[in-house]
Design a protein around this motif. Structure first.
Motif, PDB file in Angstrom:
ATOM      1  N   PHE A  42       0.834  -1.243  -0.236  1.00  0.00           N
ATOM      2  CA  PHE A  42      -0.133  -0.123  -0.208  1.00  0.00           C
ATOM      3  C   PHE A  42       0.814   0.846   0.177  1.00  0.00           C
ATOM      4  O   PHE A  42       0.323   2.346  -0.624  1.00  0.00           O
ATOM      5  CB  PHE A  42      -0.946  -0.027   1.671  1.00  0.00           C
ATOM      6  N   VAL A  43       1.722   0.977   0.817  1.00  0.00           N
ATOM      7  CA  VAL A  43       3.076   2.704   1.091  1.00  0.00           C
ATOM      8  C   VAL A  43       3.739   2.344  -0.762  1.00  0.00           C
ATOM      9  O   VAL A  43       2.941   3.828  -1.033  1.00  0.00           O
ATOM     10  CB  VAL A  43       3.761   2.421   2.211  1.00  0.00           C
ATOM     11  N   LEU A  44       3.784   1.723  -0.602  1.00  0.00           N
ATOM     12  CA  LEU A  44       4.823   2.146  -2.586  1.00  0.00           C
ATOM     13  C   LEU A  44       4.221   2.460  -3.159  1.00  0.00           C
ATOM     14  O   LEU A  44       4.209   2.837  -4.628  1.00  0.00           O
ATOM     15  CB  LEU A  44       5.531   0.454  -2.669  1.00  0.00           C
ATOM     16  N   ALA A  45       2.637   1.456  -3.338  1.00  0.00           N
ATOM     17  CA  ALA A  45       1.679   2.116  -4.863  1.00  0.00           C
ATOM     18  C   ALA A  45       1.183   3.761  -4.272  1.00  0.00           C
ATOM     19  O   ALA A  45       1.270   4.415  -6.055  1.00  0.00           O
ATOM     20  CB  ALA A  45       0.384   1.296  -4.553  1.00  0.00           C
ATOM     21  N   HIS A  46       0.668   3.873  -2.979  1.00  0.00           N
ATOM     22  CA  HIS A  46       0.212   5.119  -3.341  1.00  0.00           C
ATOM     23  C   HIS A  46       1.844   6.297  -2.485  1.00  0.00           C
ATOM     24  O   HIS A  46       1.528   7.331  -3.586  1.00  0.00           O
ATOM     25  CB  HIS A  46      -0.536   5.459  -1.488  1.00  0.00           C
ATOM     26  N   GLY A  47       2.668   5.860  -2.048  1.00  0.00           N
ATOM     27  CA  GLY A  47       4.136   6.344  -2.574  1.00  0.00           C
ATOM     28  C   GLY A  47       4.062   7.273  -3.793  1.00  0.00           C
ATOM     29  O   GLY A  47       4.447   7.644  -4.325  1.00  0.00           O
ATOM     30  N   ALA A  48       4.118   5.579  -4.641  1.00  0.00           N
ATOM     31  CA  ALA A  48       4.586   5.921  -5.925  1.00  0.00           C
ATOM     32  C   ALA A  48       3.159   7.234  -7.260  1.00  0.00           C
ATOM     33  O   ALA A  48       4.367   7.869  -7.916  1.00  0.00           O
ATOM     34  CB  ALA A  48       5.013   5.311  -6.592  1.00  0.00           C
ATOM     35  N   LEU A  49       2.782   6.868  -6.587  1.00  0.00           N
ATOM     36  CA  LEU A  49       1.350   7.640  -7.092  1.00  0.00           C
ATOM     37  C   LEU A  49       1.668   9.088  -7.132  1.00  0.00           C
ATOM     38  O   LEU A  49       1.895  10.079  -8.120  1.00  0.00           O
ATOM     39  CB  LEU A  49       0.380   7.695  -6.441  1.00  0.00           C
ATOM     40  N   ARG A  50       1.757   9.587  -5.635  1.00  0.00           N
ATOM     41  CA  ARG A  50       2.220  10.886  -5.468  1.00  0.00           C
ATOM     42  C   ARG A  50       3.456  11.461  -6.173  1.00  0.00           C
ATOM     43  O   ARG A  50       3.441  12.698  -6.663  1.00  0.00           O
ATOM     44  CB  ARG A  50       2.571  11.126  -3.371  1.00  0.00           C
ATOM     45  N   HIS A  51       4.558  10.195  -6.271  1.00  0.00           N
ATOM     46  CA  HIS A  51       5.542  10.683  -6.846  1.00  0.00           C
ATOM     47  C   HIS A  51       5.029  11.193  -8.803  1.00  0.00           C
ATOM     48  O   HIS A  51       6.297  12.003  -8.983  1.00  0.00           O
ATOM     49  CB  HIS A  51       6.700   9.819  -7.042  1.00  0.00           C
ATOM     50  N   ILE A  52       4.529  10.819  -9.431  1.00  0.00           N
ATOM     51  CA  ILE A  52       3.995   9.742 -10.390  1.00  0.00           C
ATOM     52  C   ILE A  52       3.658  11.385 -10.842  1.00  0.00           C
ATOM     53  O   ILE A  52       3.809  12.430 -11.808  1.00  0.00           O
ATOM     54  CB  ILE A  52       4.061   9.151 -10.902  1.00  0.00           C
ATOM     55  N   VAL A  53       2.330  12.128 -10.112  1.00  0.00           N
ATOM     56  CA  VAL A  53       2.104  12.924  -9.564  1.00  0.00           C
ATOM     57  C   VAL A  53       2.508  14.220  -9.727  1.00  0.00           C
ATOM     58  O   VAL A  53       2.446  15.297 -10.593  1.00  0.00           O
ATOM     59  CB  VAL A  53       0.765  13.528  -9.265  1.00  0.00           C
ATOM     60  N   ALA A  54       3.531  14.441  -8.767  1.00  0.00           N
ATOM     61  CA  ALA A  54       4.358  15.311  -8.173  1.00  0.00           C
ATOM     62  C   ALA A  54       5.787  16.427  -9.811  1.00  0.00           C
ATOM     63  O   ALA A  54       5.677  17.334 -10.087  1.00  0.00           O
ATOM     64  CB  ALA A  54       5.404  14.739  -7.399  1.00  0.00           C
ATOM     65  N   GLY A  55       5.589  14.753 -10.012  1.00  0.00           N
ATOM     66  CA  GLY A  55       6.966  14.921 -11.469  1.00  0.00           C
ATOM     67  C   GLY A  55       5.891  15.282 -12.488  1.00  0.00           C
ATOM     68  O   GLY A  55       5.832  16.020 -12.986  1.00  0.00           O
ATOM     69  N   ALA A  56       4.718  15.435 -13.163  1.00  0.00           N
ATOM     70  CA  ALA A  56       4.152  15.792 -13.917  1.00  0.00           C
ATOM     71  C   ALA A  56       3.173  17.348 -13.703  1.00  0.00           C
ATOM     72  O   ALA A  56       3.606  17.926 -14.887  1.00  0.00           O
ATOM     73  CB  ALA A  56       2.935  14.881 -14.243  1.00  0.00           C
ATOM     74  N   LEU A  57       3.306  17.912 -12.217  1.00  0.00           N
ATOM     75  CA  LEU A  57       2.742  18.854 -11.956  1.00  0.00           C
ATOM     76  C   LEU A  57       3.828  20.005 -11.648  1.00  0.00           C
ATOM     77  O   LEU A  57       3.904  21.243 -11.403  1.00  0.00           O
ATOM     78  CB  LEU A  57       2.081  18.710 -10.810  1.00  0.00           C
ATOM     79  N   GLY A  58       5.455  19.518 -11.338  1.00  0.00           N
ATOM     80  CA  GLY A  58       6.614  20.192 -10.824  1.00  0.00           C
ATOM     81  C   GLY A  58       6.164  20.291  -9.362  1.00  0.00           C
ATOM     82  O   GLY A  58       6.011  21.663  -8.644  1.00  0.00           O
ATOM     83  N   ALA A  59       4.902  19.755  -8.495  1.00  0.00           N
ATOM     84  CA  ALA A  59       5.220  19.541  -7.226  1.00  0.00           C
ATOM     85  C   ALA A  59       5.190  18.655  -6.033  1.00  0.00           C
ATOM     86  O   ALA A  59       6.441  18.155  -6.496  1.00  0.00           O
ATOM     87  CB  ALA A  59       3.457  19.015  -6.874  1.00  0.00           C
ATOM     88  N   PRO A  60       6.178  19.026  -4.725  1.00  0.00           N
ATOM     89  CA  PRO A  60       6.401  18.164  -3.795  1.00  0.00           C
ATOM     90  C   PRO A  60       5.231  17.391  -3.802  1.00  0.00           C
ATOM     91  O   PRO A  60       3.961  17.165  -3.696  1.00  0.00           O
ATOM     92  CB  PRO A  60       6.737  19.261  -2.643  1.00  0.00           C
ATOM     93  N   PRO A  61       5.914  15.798  -3.758  1.00  0.00           N
ATOM     94  CA  PRO A  61       4.931  14.782  -3.211  1.00  0.00           C
ATOM     95  C   PRO A  61       4.380  14.902  -2.067  1.00  0.00           C
ATOM     96  O   PRO A  61       2.735  14.249  -2.419  1.00  0.00           O
ATOM     97  CB  PRO A  61       5.911  13.765  -3.173  1.00  0.00           C
ATOM     98  N   GLY A  62       4.352  15.694  -1.433  1.00  0.00           N
ATOM     99  CA  GLY A  62       3.580  15.490  -0.158  1.00  0.00           C
ATOM    100  C   GLY A  62       3.133  16.712   0.271  1.00  0.00           C
ATOM    101  O   GLY A  62       2.002  16.353   0.895  1.00  0.00           O
ATOM    102  N   GLY A  63       2.424  17.184  -1.122  1.00  0.00           N
ATOM    103  CA  GLY A  63       2.007  18.671  -1.382  1.00  0.00           C
ATOM    104  C   GLY A  63       1.080  18.242  -2.087  1.00  0.00           C
ATOM    105  O   GLY A  63      -0.490  19.599  -2.213  1.00  0.00           O
TER     106      GLY A  63
END
Length: 227
Positions: A42-63
């Motif tokens: 679960f942590v891997l999937a949701h953490g990866a999701l945040r990093h992928i979205v953050a990379g597309a938006l130029g955002a911090p993953p935790g943001g």
């Protein structure tokens, strides 16, 4: 559109790093798992999701913040938004779909030969699809066919943002729903469903609105990008 494969990794440092970017609700959901394997995945999937979205938006993953639709489908909200995403995980595999301009649904299903695929298909699928599962030559082939059909239906439902019960009753061959979809399920005509590559022992599909570009690029997510 991009599809990212996120494989299970037994790496305590990586899991700890990803846990650090999850929000409070995601951490509570992770803690609710009794199995350490399920919690890690679960942590891997949701953490990866945040990093992928953050990379597309130029955002911090935790943001990244999430807004949920009427049936729970999350989309980026708040300051960092502007893409459509969807996440699915099954067994040791997760997939993230990201599309800049259209709602998207993705689903991955583990093939389970011990599953009573015929009984499940009869319970949930239209009669013609239940018959197709029954006609497959042997338990493994039936499980494979069942997993393919379920992945298509769930991807369709998630793209639409509806309830899974709606999607399970729609017959969904590759490329989209058939022309004889019942009137109650006419919403399905607005989408096209495509099988996509998955690791051995899994089946996967994505769904997009009918007018969307069906071109898909595939990636393996190996961890957070270096700062």
């Amino acid at each position: 559109m991009q599809v990212w494969l996120v494989a299970d990794r037994r790496s305590d440092p990586l899991v700890a790093e990803l846990l650090g970017v999850l929000d409070d609700e995601e951490r509570r959901r992770a803690d609710a798992y009794r199995s350490a394997d399920d919690r890690r995945r679960f942590v891997l999937a949701h953490g990866a999701l945040r990093h992928i979205v953050a990379g597309a938006l130029g955002a911090p993953p935790g943001g990244i913040r999430w807004a949920r639709g009427p049936h729970g489908k999350p989309e980026p909200a708040g300051r960092w938004r502007g893409v459509h995403v969807n996440l699915s995980h099954s067994g040791e595999v997760a997939m993230v779909a990201l599309c800049p301009s259209h709602p998207v649904g993705v689903d991955v299903q583990q093939v389970l030969p011990r599953l009573d695929a015929v009984a499940m298909a009869r319970r949930w699928f239209p009669p013609q699809e239940a018959a197709a599962v029954l006609a497959a030559p042997g338990p493994e082939a039936r499980a494979n066919r069942f997993a393919r059909l379920w992945a298509r239906k769930e991807a369709l439902t998630k793209a639409h943002g509806g309830r899974l019960a709606e999607g399970l009753r729609v017959a969904v061959p590759p490329g989209g729903p058939p022309p004889d979809t019942p009137a109650a399920d006419a919403w399905a005509h607005g989408y096209r469903v495509h099988d996509i590559p998955a690791p051995a022992g899994y089946r996967a599909a994505v769904a997009l609105p009918a007018g969307a570009d069906p071109a898909i690029t595939h990636h393996d997510w190996s961890g957070p990008a270096p700062p």
